[in-house]
Scaffold this active site. Structure first.
Site, PDB file in Angstrom:
ATOM      1  N   HIS A 111      -7.365  -4.183  10.012  1.00 23.92           N
ATOM      2  CA  HIS A 111      -7.053  -3.978   8.594  1.00 23.92           C
ATOM      3  C   HIS A 111      -5.777  -4.723   8.202  1.00 23.92           C
ATOM      4  CE1 HIS A 111      -4.724   0.026   9.456  1.00 23.92           C
ATOM      5  NE2 HIS A 111      -3.834  -0.905   9.199  1.00 23.92           N
ATOM      6  N   ASP A 160       0.803  -1.216   0.000  1.00 25.96           N
ATOM      7  CA  ASP A 160       0.000   0.000   0.000  1.00 25.96           C
ATOM      8  C   ASP A 160       0.843   1.275   0.000  1.00 25.96           C
ATOM      9  OD1 ASP A 160       0.991  -0.334   2.580  1.00 25.96           O
ATOM     10  OD2 ASP A 160      -0.941  -0.848   3.439  1.00 25.96           O
ATOM     11  N   ASN A 216      -7.699  -2.241  14.143  1.00 25.91           N
ATOM     12  CA  ASN A 216      -9.094  -2.486  13.766  1.00 25.91           C
ATOM     13  C   ASN A 216      -9.209  -3.682  12.813  1.00 25.91           C
ATOM     14  OD1 ASN A 216      -7.980  -1.448  11.450  1.00 25.91           O
ATOM     15  ND2 ASN A 216      -9.359   0.297  11.268  1.00 25.91           N
ATOM     16  N   GLU A 274      -9.619  -1.485   5.231  1.00 26.43           N
ATOM     17  CA  GLU A 274     -10.247  -1.150   6.502  1.00 26.43           C
ATOM     18  C   GLU A 274     -11.522  -1.980   6.686  1.00 26.43           C
ATOM     19  OE1 GLU A 274      -8.625   0.638   8.537  1.00 26.43           O
ATOM     20  OE2 GLU A 274      -8.169   2.652   7.836  1.00 26.43           O
TER      21      GLU A 274
HETATM   22  C1  GLP Z   1      -0.492   0.116   8.544  1.00 25.37           C
HETATM   23  C2  GLP Z   1      -0.221  -0.521   7.164  1.00 25.37           C
HETATM   24  C3  GLP Z   1      -0.227  -1.989   7.256  1.00 25.37           C
HETATM   25  C4  GLP Z   1       0.470  -2.372   8.533  1.00 25.37           C
HETATM   26  C5  GLP Z   1      -0.419  -2.047   9.697  1.00 25.37           C
HETATM   27  C6  GLP Z   1       0.236  -2.213  11.062  1.00 25.37           C
HETATM   28  O1  GLP Z   1      -1.390   1.124   8.539  1.00 25.37           O
HETATM   29  N1  GLP Z   1      -1.101  -0.123   6.125  1.00 25.37           N
HETATM   30  O2  GLP Z   1       0.349  -2.556   6.100  1.00 25.37           O
HETATM   31  O3  GLP Z   1       0.728  -3.736   8.528  1.00 25.37           O
HETATM   32  O4  GLP Z   1      -0.986  -0.791   9.524  1.00 25.37           O
HETATM   33  O5  GLP Z   1       1.098  -1.182  11.359  1.00 25.37           O
HETATM   34  P1  GLP Z   1       2.073  -1.245  12.619  1.00 25.37           P
HETATM   35  O6  GLP Z   1       2.965  -2.388  12.355  1.00 25.37           O
HETATM   36  O7  GLP Z   1       2.807   0.066  12.602  1.00 25.37           O
HETATM   37  O8  GLP Z   1       1.238  -1.453  13.812  1.00 25.37           O
END
Ligand code: GLP
Length: 233
Positions: free
Chosen positions: A133, A62, A131, A138
């Site tokens: 995702h 992403d 949440n 989402e």
């Molecule tokens: C982000 C990304 C995801 C990631 C997730 C967890 O927003 N879009 O690809 O895996 O949320 O992020 P974190 O590892 O910083 O908790």
């Protein structure tokens, strides 16, 4: 696993095995804090000659919509600093959604096309949002969703500390097409969602729950993230 280091190392081992089996493996990669120890392990394995990335292809999940590749808040920039600049991946083998490109429909369609042309993703690495995702799919994202532009939830924007309101992301169906999937979750703040992902209903309220329909998925958690799962208490 004991902690986030152990989680990162375990996932890096899986990547090392994958690449030793198939030199030109196609990896799906995730950004986010959880993945930092994992990338550090991959760099260590590269430095010690255990992994050679010269024939490997990557597709990141992403990007923020509005963030060009070289924007300092872009996920591409995060990946450059934490991983791409530190190993021998070839530039032409790095694939990324360009959030700076206005014609997002074209960008997303081409991305799906490039993934297919490469023969499909062999191994997809994922993190998870609080949440539920995956990528930026989402809650509310359908299992059939493809690479597209999405609205970010206020929770995601707050947690990630960003101004962008939208993002481009691989869809759930794009992710589920990967041959093998590895999801990393660390920290107490991920324990509630991991319980829901593993034991709740499979539906779009918790997009990561769809992963349970995949035949080759490994959930790697540290003790904190697994603390609400009975067996691991
Ligand atoms: C982000 C990304 C995801 C990631 C997730 C967890 O927003 N879009 O690809 O895996 O949320 O992020 P974190 O590892 O910083 O908790």
């Amino acid at each position: 696993m004991k902690n986030s280091e152990a989680v990162g190392k375990y996932a890096a081992e899986i990547v090392a095995k994958q690449i030793s089996k198939k030199k030109n493996s196609v990896l799906g990669l995730a950004s986010g804090r959880t993945a930092i120890p994992f990338y550090n392990w991959l760099v260590k394995y590269y430095n010690t000659g255990r992994i050679d990335f010269s024939n490997v292809k990557t597709f990141n999940l992403d990007e923020y919509y509005g963030a060009g590749f070289w924007d300092k808040n872009s996920l591409r920039n995060f990946m450059q600093e934490i991983f791409f600049n530190r190993v021998n991946l070839k530039d032409k083998n790095i694939n990324f959604l360009d959030g700076g490109e206005k014609n997002w429909r074209e960008v997303c369609k081409n991305y799906e096309g490039e993934i297919r042309k490469s023969g499909g993703i062999d191994l997809q690495i994922l993190g998870i949002g609080r949440n539920g995702h995956i990528g930026f799919n989402e809650p509310g994202s359908s299992q059939k969703s493809k690479t597209r532009k999405v609205k970010l939830s206020s929770m995601t924007r707050k947690v990630n500390g960003i101004k962008y309101k939208e993002a481009l992301t691989m869809g759930i169906s794009t992710i589920l097409r990967a041959r093998k999937i590895v999801l990393l979750a660390t920290g107490k703040h991920k324990s509630e969602i991991m319980k829901q992902v593993l034991y709740g209903e499979i539906n779009s309220k918790v997009p990561a729950s769809f992963l349970r329909k995949h035949g080759d998925i490994i959930f790697i958690m540290d003790r904190e993230a697994a603390s609400q799962i009975k067996r691991f208490k």
